[in-house]
Scaffold this active site. Structure first.
Site, PDB file in Angstrom:
ATOM      1  N   HIS A  99       5.783  -6.330  -3.212  1.00 36.54           N
ATOM      2  CA  HIS A  99       4.682  -6.900  -2.432  1.00 36.54           C
ATOM      3  C   HIS A  99       4.441  -8.304  -2.988  1.00 36.54           C
ATOM      4  CE1 HIS A  99       3.683  -2.548  -2.580  1.00 36.54           C
ATOM      5  NE2 HIS A  99       3.179  -2.695  -1.390  1.00 36.54           N
ATOM      6  N   ASP A 102       2.519  -8.350  -6.192  1.00 36.27           N
ATOM      7  CA  ASP A 102       3.160  -7.777  -7.388  1.00 36.27           C
ATOM      8  C   ASP A 102       3.778  -8.872  -8.240  1.00 36.27           C
ATOM      9  OD1 ASP A 102       2.729  -5.352  -6.070  1.00 36.27           O
ATOM     10  OD2 ASP A 102       4.795  -5.231  -5.334  1.00 36.27           O
TER      11      ASP A 102
HETATM   12  C1  XLS Z   1       1.993   3.365  -0.365  1.00 35.70           C
HETATM   13  C2  XLS Z   1       3.232   2.831   0.120  1.00 35.70           C
HETATM   14  C3  XLS Z   1       3.570   1.437  -0.356  1.00 35.70           C
HETATM   15  C4  XLS Z   1       4.632   0.834   0.504  1.00 35.70           C
HETATM   16  C5  XLS Z   1       4.712  -0.636   0.447  1.00 35.70           C
HETATM   17  O1  XLS Z   1       1.717   4.550  -0.322  1.00 35.70           O
HETATM   18  O2  XLS Z   1       4.270   3.712  -0.200  1.00 35.70           O
HETATM   19  O3  XLS Z   1       3.920   1.438  -1.688  1.00 35.70           O
HETATM   20  O4  XLS Z   1       5.887   1.377   0.231  1.00 35.70           O
HETATM   21  O5  XLS Z   1       3.532  -1.240   0.788  1.00 35.70           O
END
Ligand code: XLS
Ligand code: NI
Ligand code: NI
Length: 435
Positions: A99, A102
């Protein structure tokens, strides 16, 4: 400078090894069903769980020991890039996902966030060039910041929509810069808490608006990654709009997005929706929408997204069978959207956990390949639907019958002979493939 000086590149050593830092099943260059294991599996490491997760939970403070924390947020962000690529290289994982938040601190303004992202993605790009590691997908975190309390594209406030659009624009610029193969939309808070104050149709139209803007912008900048919707039924929203694969497909079809959008399916999201992972994969596959997988597993006793590393060979085998039936998953991959348990707080657990997940997928893939080679499920299904191969069944399937002709046929029928499925025996035979 190394963050893991005691850990060497992880090698395949087979099941007889006692070395915890070795693959017991994942042999990257081994050919299974016509391709090397690494080509089949296209593993990716998730930046959020591996680099930024601190091990805190609603009842306790951070526990994870991480040596990359610096004096400032930017210093930490830079250290993380180096540590992350060391992990990828040593694991032999060729893809990664992140993200925006991140990799770089948001700072105090959108300008500052953009500038931080530019600086960090320069470093990531250098590491990608040095190692040949590729970006499977990136995404924008449009759910953590307080502005997104009522959603991003589905917000009630136009300025919030605009801010989300600005994050997606930057996300696509970054995808172009790093040659991302996919771009993910997980609907963080795209959902609602109560219909008392929610215009569902309006909110969903707006989500589609943002997606169409993303398609238009990607075409404009000449970089068109595969767009993926990641379904999830709940958490953080009570009712998430992308509940499961079928619901997300309905959305894709309603708004005519089939050409550009597929699905990124996560195991734990499937179970939260009351489905198996293989159900979600099958729903996507038969609708030509299997894009990518987020590999993890939930806990049958807990009703939330625990994002555990996948270690259940049974489930993974059935998932990998779906992937093989699909003819592979590229340009998608298998992203470990998985986090170490709170009690696995040591740095080295990041390796041990990924090795466990990779070995589980390798086992699942080998078992699935053997099931396919033996036509295990094909034979079962052929037998089960045999009456559609000839006579009246064949005629139905060829669309030669109607209600009247079938009523005439049924009136002449005596007893219908059904056969037992012997499903317990089938399951017992399936077990032979897993051991
Ligand atoms: C959350 C999601 C997230 C997505 C990306 O539950 O899995 O991590 O994979 O935003
Ligand atoms: Ni996910
Ligand atoms: Ni998840």
């Amino acid at each position: 400078m190394s963050y893991f000086p005691q850990i060497e590149k992880i090698q395949y050593e087979g099941t007889t090894t006692t070395n915890p830092f070795a693959f017991r099943h994942f042999n990257p260059e081994e050919v299974v069903a016509g391709q090397t294991m690494k080509e089949h599996l296209r593993f990716a490491v998730a930046y959020w769980h591996t680099m930024t997760q601190d091990g805190s939970d609603p009842f306790g403070s951070p526990v994870n020991q991480r040596t990359w924390l610096g004096a400032t947020e930017m210093e930490t962000a830079k250290n993380r890039v180096a540590a992350f690529f060391e992990i990828l290289e040593k694991l032999g994982v060729e893809y990664f996902c992140f993200h925006d938040v991140d990799i770089a601190p948001e700072g105090d303004s959108l300008e500052e966030f953009y500038a931080n992202l530019d600086e960090i993605t320069d470093l990531i790009k250098e590491q990608m060039e040095r190692t040949g590691i590729k970006l499977l997908w990136n995404t924008a975190n449009m759910f953590s910041h307080p502005r997104y309390v009522n959603g991003a594209a589905s917000t009630n406030h136009a300025d919030v929509f605009a801010y989300a659009a600005a994050q997606v624009k930057k996300g696509l610029d970054i995808s172009k810069k790093l040659n991302g193969q996919n771009y993910v939309f997980w609907g963080g808070r795209e959902g609602y808490e109560t219909l008392l104050n929610t215009d569902m149709a309006f909110e969903q139209d707006n989500i589609a608006r943002l997606f169409k803007m993303a398609i238009a912008y990607s075409e404009k900048i000449g970089h068109t990654p595969q767009f993926l919707i990641e379904p999830k039924p709940m958490e953080p929203s009570k009712h998430q709009y992308d509940f499961d694969a079928a619901t997300a497909l309905q959305f894709i079809q309603k708004y005519g997005l089939q050409e550009k959008f597929k699905l990124n399916l996560e195991a734990n999201h499937a179970t939260l929706a009351g489905h198996t992972f293989e159900n979600e994969i099958e729903v996507a596959r038969i609708n030509n929408a299997l894009g990518s997988l987020d590999a993890n597993q939930g806990d049958v006793l807990l009703g939330w997204d625990t994002d555990e590393f996948p270690t259940n060979v049974y489930d993974v085998t059935l998932a990998m069978y779906g992937v093989l039936e699909n003819g592979g998953i590229a340009p998608g991959g298998i992203n470990f959207d998985s986090k170490v348990r709170r009690s696995s707080f040591a740095m080295e657990d990041l390796f041990l956990a990924h090795i466990a997940g990779m070995d589980t997928f390798a086992r699942g893939m080998k078992a699935a390949a053997k099931l396919k080679e033996d036509r295990f499920f094909d034979t079962l299904k052929e037998k089960r639907y045999a009456t559609f191969q000839e006579g009246i069944g064949e005629s139905i399937v060829n669309d030669k019958e109607d209600l009247e002709s079938l009523a005439d046929y049924a009136l002449k029928l005596k007893d219908i002979e059904l056969e037992s499925s012997h499903i317990e025996y089938v399951k017992s035979c399936l077990n032979d493939y897993l051991v």
